[in-house]
Design a protein around this motif. Structure first.
Motif, short mmCIF file in Angstrom:
data_model
loop_
_atom_site.label_atom_id
_atom_site.label_comp_id
_atom_site.label_asym_id
_atom_site.label_seq_id
_atom_site.Cartn_x
_atom_site.Cartn_y
_atom_site.Cartn_z
N PRO A 45 -1.45 0.59 -37.00
CA PRO A 45 -0.22 1.25 -37.44
C PRO A 45 0.93 0.88 -36.51
O PRO A 45 0.76 0.76 -35.31
CB PRO A 45 -0.55 2.75 -37.36
CG PRO A 45 -1.74 2.84 -36.46
CD PRO A 45 -2.46 1.53 -36.54
N ARG A 46 2.08 0.68 -37.09
CA ARG A 46 3.25 0.31 -36.29
C ARG A 46 3.83 1.55 -35.61
O ARG A 46 3.92 2.61 -36.21
CB ARG A 46 4.31 -0.31 -37.18
CG ARG A 46 3.88 -1.62 -37.77
CD ARG A 46 4.99 -2.19 -38.59
NE ARG A 46 5.12 -3.58 -38.21
CZ ARG A 46 6.16 -4.32 -38.49
NH1 ARG A 46 7.16 -3.83 -39.16
NH2 ARG A 46 6.20 -5.58 -38.12
N ARG A 47 4.20 1.35 -34.36
CA ARG A 47 4.83 2.44 -33.62
C ARG A 47 6.34 2.32 -33.76
O ARG A 47 6.88 1.23 -33.79
CB ARG A 47 4.46 2.37 -32.14
CG ARG A 47 3.03 2.81 -31.90
CD ARG A 47 2.78 2.97 -30.44
NE ARG A 47 2.21 1.72 -29.94
CZ ARG A 47 2.12 1.39 -28.68
NH1 ARG A 47 2.57 2.20 -27.76
NH2 ARG A 47 1.59 0.26 -28.32
N LYS A 48 6.99 3.46 -33.85
CA LYS A 48 8.44 3.48 -33.95
C LYS A 48 9.02 3.05 -32.60
O LYS A 48 8.60 3.53 -31.55
CB LYS A 48 8.92 4.88 -34.30
CG LYS A 48 10.40 4.97 -34.52
CD LYS A 48 10.81 6.37 -34.95
CE LYS A 48 12.31 6.43 -35.14
NZ LYS A 48 12.74 7.76 -35.55
N VAL A 49 9.98 2.15 -32.65
CA VAL A 49 10.62 1.66 -31.44
C VAL A 49 11.96 2.37 -31.30
O VAL A 49 12.78 2.39 -32.22
CB VAL A 49 10.86 0.13 -31.52
CG1 VAL A 49 11.61 -0.36 -30.30
CG2 VAL A 49 9.54 -0.60 -31.67
#
Length: 86
Positions: A45-49
């Motif tokens: 899952p992509r982490r929010k930057v």
């Protein structure tokens, strides 16, 4: 399914020994390794930057046109210290 794979002789010998040590086959060792590698390469899952936001005020130095690279280059070539450009 059958396929042909070309392996370095030393790597193949080591893999065969490892398969025997585990009590399995070369095929099972190769399958296990491929499964692990493919599972490892799947994106998670992509982490929010969160990007930093400047709270500075004042704008650019008079005479600097942000749409014109040459104006900034000219100022820098004059040898002014960067802290004086603020």
């Amino acid at each position: 399914m059958r396929t042909t794979v070309r392996l370095n002789d030393a790597l193949l010998d080591e893999a065969k020994r490892e398969a025997r040590r585990r009590g399995g086959t070369l095929t099972s060792l190769i399958e296990e390794g491929l499964r692990k590698e493919l599972a490892h390469s799947k994106p998670g899952p992509r982490r929010k930057v969160v990007l930093p936001v400047s709270k500075c005020r004042g704008g650019v130095m008079p005479g600097v046109d942000l749409t014109n690279n040459a104006s900034l280059r000219d100022i820098l070539e004059e040898g002014l210290p960067l802290h004086k450009l603020r």
